[in-house]
Write a protein that holds these residues in place. Structure first.
Motif, PDB file in Angstrom:
ATOM      1  N   ILE A 198       0.862  -1.050   0.088  1.00  0.00           N
ATOM      2  CA  ILE A 198       0.044   0.020   0.150  1.00  0.00           C
ATOM      3  C   ILE A 198       0.771   1.144   0.019  1.00  0.00           C
ATOM      4  CG2 ILE A 198      -1.785   1.132   1.299  1.00  0.00           C
ATOM      5  CD1 ILE A 198      -2.904  -1.266   0.212  1.00  0.00           C
ATOM      6  N   GLN A 199       1.905   1.137   0.924  1.00  0.00           N
ATOM      7  CA  GLN A 199       2.697   2.345   0.632  1.00  0.00           C
ATOM      8  C   GLN A 199       3.571   2.545  -0.587  1.00  0.00           C
ATOM      9  OE1 GLN A 199       5.702   2.030   4.110  1.00  0.00           O
ATOM     10  NE2 GLN A 199       4.036   2.279   5.705  1.00  0.00           N
ATOM     11  N   LYS A 200       3.933   1.607  -1.151  1.00  0.00           N
ATOM     12  CA  LYS A 200       4.556   1.726  -2.451  1.00  0.00           C
ATOM     13  C   LYS A 200       3.409   1.995  -3.509  1.00  0.00           C
ATOM     14  CE  LYS A 200       7.834  -1.994  -1.848  1.00  0.00           C
ATOM     15  NZ  LYS A 200       8.169  -3.386  -2.444  1.00  0.00           N
ATOM     16  N   LEU A 201       2.197   1.979  -3.401  1.00  0.00           N
ATOM     17  CA  LEU A 201       1.277   2.353  -4.303  1.00  0.00           C
ATOM     18  C   LEU A 201       0.971   3.798  -4.150  1.00  0.00           C
ATOM     19  CD1 LEU A 201      -0.729   1.605  -6.679  1.00  0.00           C
ATOM     20  CD2 LEU A 201      -2.312   1.072  -4.573  1.00  0.00           C
ATOM     21  N   MET A 202       0.985   4.374  -2.805  1.00  0.00           N
ATOM     22  CA  MET A 202       0.681   5.593  -2.596  1.00  0.00           C
ATOM     23  C   MET A 202       1.862   6.465  -2.977  1.00  0.00           C
ATOM     24  SD  MET A 202      -0.907   5.262   1.269  1.00  0.00           S
ATOM     25  CE  MET A 202      -0.953   7.139   1.547  1.00  0.00           C
ATOM     26  N   ILE A 203       3.241   6.081  -2.800  1.00  0.00           N
ATOM     27  CA  ILE A 203       4.441   6.808  -3.154  1.00  0.00           C
ATOM     28  C   ILE A 203       4.466   6.928  -4.704  1.00  0.00           C
ATOM     29  CG2 ILE A 203       6.811   6.532  -3.581  1.00  0.00           C
ATOM     30  CD1 ILE A 203       6.983   5.341  -0.654  1.00  0.00           C
ATOM     31  N   ARG A 204       3.864   5.711  -5.305  1.00  0.00           N
ATOM     32  CA  ARG A 204       4.094   5.981  -7.005  1.00  0.00           C
ATOM     33  C   ARG A 204       2.794   6.773  -7.335  1.00  0.00           C
ATOM     34  NH1 ARG A 204       2.061   0.668  -9.668  1.00  0.00           N
ATOM     35  NH2 ARG A 204       0.115   1.769  -9.861  1.00  0.00           N
ATOM     36  N   SER A 205       1.682   6.703  -6.601  1.00  0.00           N
ATOM     37  CA  SER A 205       0.767   7.844  -6.779  1.00  0.00           C
ATOM     38  C   SER A 205       0.848   9.206  -6.762  1.00  0.00           C
ATOM     39  CB  SER A 205      -0.614   7.299  -6.077  1.00  0.00           C
ATOM     40  OG  SER A 205      -0.909   6.065  -6.450  1.00  0.00           O
ATOM     41  N   GLN A 206       1.763   9.571  -5.784  1.00  0.00           N
ATOM     42  CA  GLN A 206       2.189  10.904  -5.327  1.00  0.00           C
ATOM     43  C   GLN A 206       3.570  11.264  -6.361  1.00  0.00           C
ATOM     44  OE1 GLN A 206       2.700  11.439  -1.249  1.00  0.00           O
ATOM     45  NE2 GLN A 206       0.487  11.333  -0.785  1.00  0.00           N
ATOM     46  N   HIS A 207       3.802  10.446  -7.086  1.00  0.00           N
ATOM     47  CA  HIS A 207       4.806  10.866  -8.058  1.00  0.00           C
ATOM     48  C   HIS A 207       6.480  10.719  -7.337  1.00  0.00           C
ATOM     49  CE1 HIS A 207       1.663  10.983 -11.080  1.00  0.00           C
ATOM     50  NE2 HIS A 207       1.284  12.200 -10.344  1.00  0.00           N
ATOM     51  N   GLY A 208       6.706   9.893  -6.387  1.00  0.00           N
ATOM     52  CA  GLY A 208       7.918  10.069  -5.813  1.00  0.00           C
ATOM     53  C   GLY A 208       8.126   9.839  -4.320  1.00  0.00           C
ATOM     54  N   GLU A 209       7.720  10.653  -3.680  1.00  0.00           N
ATOM     55  CA  GLU A 209       8.066  10.827  -2.348  1.00  0.00           C
ATOM     56  C   GLU A 209       6.744  10.687  -1.463  1.00  0.00           C
ATOM     57  OE1 GLU A 209      10.335  13.570   0.961  1.00  0.00           O
ATOM     58  OE2 GLU A 209      11.158  13.099  -1.180  1.00  0.00           O
ATOM     59  N   LEU A 210       6.475   9.857  -0.580  1.00  0.00           N
ATOM     60  CA  LEU A 210       5.298   9.890   0.374  1.00  0.00           C
ATOM     61  C   LEU A 210       5.543  11.145   1.566  1.00  0.00           C
ATOM     62  CD1 LEU A 210       2.744   8.240   0.985  1.00  0.00           C
ATOM     63  CD2 LEU A 210       4.090   6.924   2.636  1.00  0.00           C
ATOM     64  N   GLU A 211       4.389  11.802   1.279  1.00  0.00           N
ATOM     65  CA  GLU A 211       4.271  13.028   2.172  1.00  0.00           C
ATOM     66  C   GLU A 211       3.717  12.522   3.356  1.00  0.00           C
ATOM     67  OE1 GLU A 211       5.226  16.242   1.471  1.00  0.00           O
ATOM     68  OE2 GLU A 211       5.815  15.617  -0.493  1.00  0.00           O
ATOM     69  N   THR A 212       4.316  13.338   4.655  1.00  0.00           N
ATOM     70  CA  THR A 212       3.901  12.856   6.041  1.00  0.00           C
ATOM     71  C   THR A 212       2.518  13.542   6.241  1.00  0.00           C
ATOM     72  OG1 THR A 212       5.191  14.839   6.813  1.00  0.00           O
ATOM     73  CG2 THR A 212       6.172  12.680   6.933  1.00  0.00           C
ATOM     74  N   LYS A 213       2.333  14.664   5.810  1.00  0.00           N
ATOM     75  CA  LYS A 213       0.977  15.449   5.957  1.00  0.00           C
ATOM     76  C   LYS A 213       0.293  15.555   4.470  1.00  0.00           C
ATOM     77  CE  LYS A 213      -1.490  19.426   7.280  1.00  0.00           C
ATOM     78  NZ  LYS A 213      -1.354  20.829   7.661  1.00  0.00           N
ATOM     79  N   ILE A 214      -1.036  14.981   4.541  1.00  0.00           N
ATOM     80  CA  ILE A 214      -1.637  14.846   2.874  1.00  0.00           C
ATOM     81  C   ILE A 214      -2.983  15.888   3.318  1.00  0.00           C
ATOM     82  CG2 ILE A 214      -2.919  13.256   1.472  1.00  0.00           C
ATOM     83  CD1 ILE A 214      -0.901  10.953   2.336  1.00  0.00           C
ATOM     84  N   ASP A 215      -2.935  16.682   2.368  1.00  0.00           N
ATOM     85  CA  ASP A 215      -4.038  17.510   2.085  1.00  0.00           C
ATOM     86  C   ASP A 215      -4.899  17.419   1.239  1.00  0.00           C
ATOM     87  OD1 ASP A 215      -3.029  19.244   4.444  1.00  0.00           O
ATOM     88  OD2 ASP A 215      -2.148  20.565   2.987  1.00  0.00           O
ATOM     89  N   GLY A 216      -6.131  16.952   1.558  1.00  0.00           N
ATOM     90  CA  GLY A 216      -7.139  16.465   0.508  1.00  0.00           C
ATOM     91  C   GLY A 216      -7.495  15.007   0.527  1.00  0.00           C
ATOM     92  N   PRO A 217      -8.000  14.428  -0.451  1.00  0.00           N
ATOM     93  CA  PRO A 217      -8.154  13.371  -0.676  1.00  0.00           C
ATOM     94  C   PRO A 217      -7.084  12.317  -0.963  1.00  0.00           C
ATOM     95  CG  PRO A 217      -9.086  14.089  -2.400  1.00  0.00           C
ATOM     96  CD  PRO A 217      -8.604  15.329  -1.449  1.00  0.00           C
ATOM     97  N   ILE A 218      -7.050  11.196  -0.470  1.00  0.00           N
ATOM     98  CA  ILE A 218      -5.762  10.132  -0.922  1.00  0.00           C
ATOM     99  C   ILE A 218      -6.229   9.554  -2.139  1.00  0.00           C
ATOM    100  CG2 ILE A 218      -4.288   8.290  -0.482  1.00  0.00           C
ATOM    101  CD1 ILE A 218      -4.908   9.109   2.729  1.00  0.00           C
ATOM    102  N   GLU A 219      -5.690   9.819  -3.271  1.00  0.00           N
ATOM    103  CA  GLU A 219      -5.849   9.217  -4.570  1.00  0.00           C
ATOM    104  C   GLU A 219      -4.805   8.105  -4.924  1.00  0.00           C
ATOM    105  OE1 GLU A 219      -6.522  12.163  -7.414  1.00  0.00           O
ATOM    106  OE2 GLU A 219      -8.402  13.005  -6.199  1.00  0.00           O
ATOM    107  N   LEU A 220      -5.177   6.942  -5.525  1.00  0.00           N
ATOM    108  CA  LEU A 220      -4.391   6.069  -5.850  1.00  0.00           C
ATOM    109  C   LEU A 220      -4.331   5.726  -7.481  1.00  0.00           C
ATOM    110  CD1 LEU A 220      -4.716   3.323  -2.784  1.00  0.00           C
ATOM    111  CD2 LEU A 220      -3.079   5.171  -3.048  1.00  0.00           C
ATOM    112  N   ALA A 221      -3.328   5.623  -8.097  1.00  0.00           N
ATOM    113  CA  ALA A 221      -3.230   5.497  -9.668  1.00  0.00           C
ATOM    114  C   ALA A 221      -2.995   4.144  -9.628  1.00  0.00           C
ATOM    115  CB  ALA A 221      -2.150   6.438 -10.040  1.00  0.00           C
TER     116      ALA A 221
END
Length: 108
Positions: free
Chosen positions: A68-91
């Motif tokens: 799940i973490q790898k998918l989130m990183i890939r969806s955020q184009h690189g680095e996993l942010e510690t604070k996410i503003d808005g919805p979490i979208e997965l690509a």
């Protein structure tokens, strides 16, 4: 008109408003909106998946899973942010995500 009569009249007006059919319909509509509220259940987080942004509510502990973490990183184009503003979208596709959820569920 005395003060107590004014209070009694105002209370009666308020009560009559709550007993009208229109007020009931308004309260019912508000209740229906609350049911479709986008707030996640306690201990869960909402993830929006795919181009159609299908909403999934998953337990927060699932976010600790490496896949799940790898998918989130890939969806955020690189680095996993510690604070996410808005919805979490997965690509990814919804089908892929549903299969991943089965695996993650077995893990926990």
């Amino acid at each position: 008109m005395s003060y107590s009569e004014i209070i009694r009249r105002n209370i009666n007006l308020i009560i009559s408003k709550f007993h009208s059919k229109n007020t009931y319909k308004e309260l019912h509509r508000k209740d229906e909106k609350a049911k479709t509220n986008k707030v996640s259940r306690k201990g869960h987080v909402a993830l929006y998946v795919g181009k159609e942004k299908k909403r999934y509510e998953v337990p927060v502990k699932y976010l600790l899973h490496p896949s799940i973490q790898k998918l989130m990183i890939r969806s955020q184009h690189g680095e996993l942010e510690t604070k996410i503003d808005g919805p979490i979208e997965l690509a990814c596709t919804t089908q892929f995500f549903e299969e991943l959820l089965i695996l993650v569920k077995e893990y926990y």
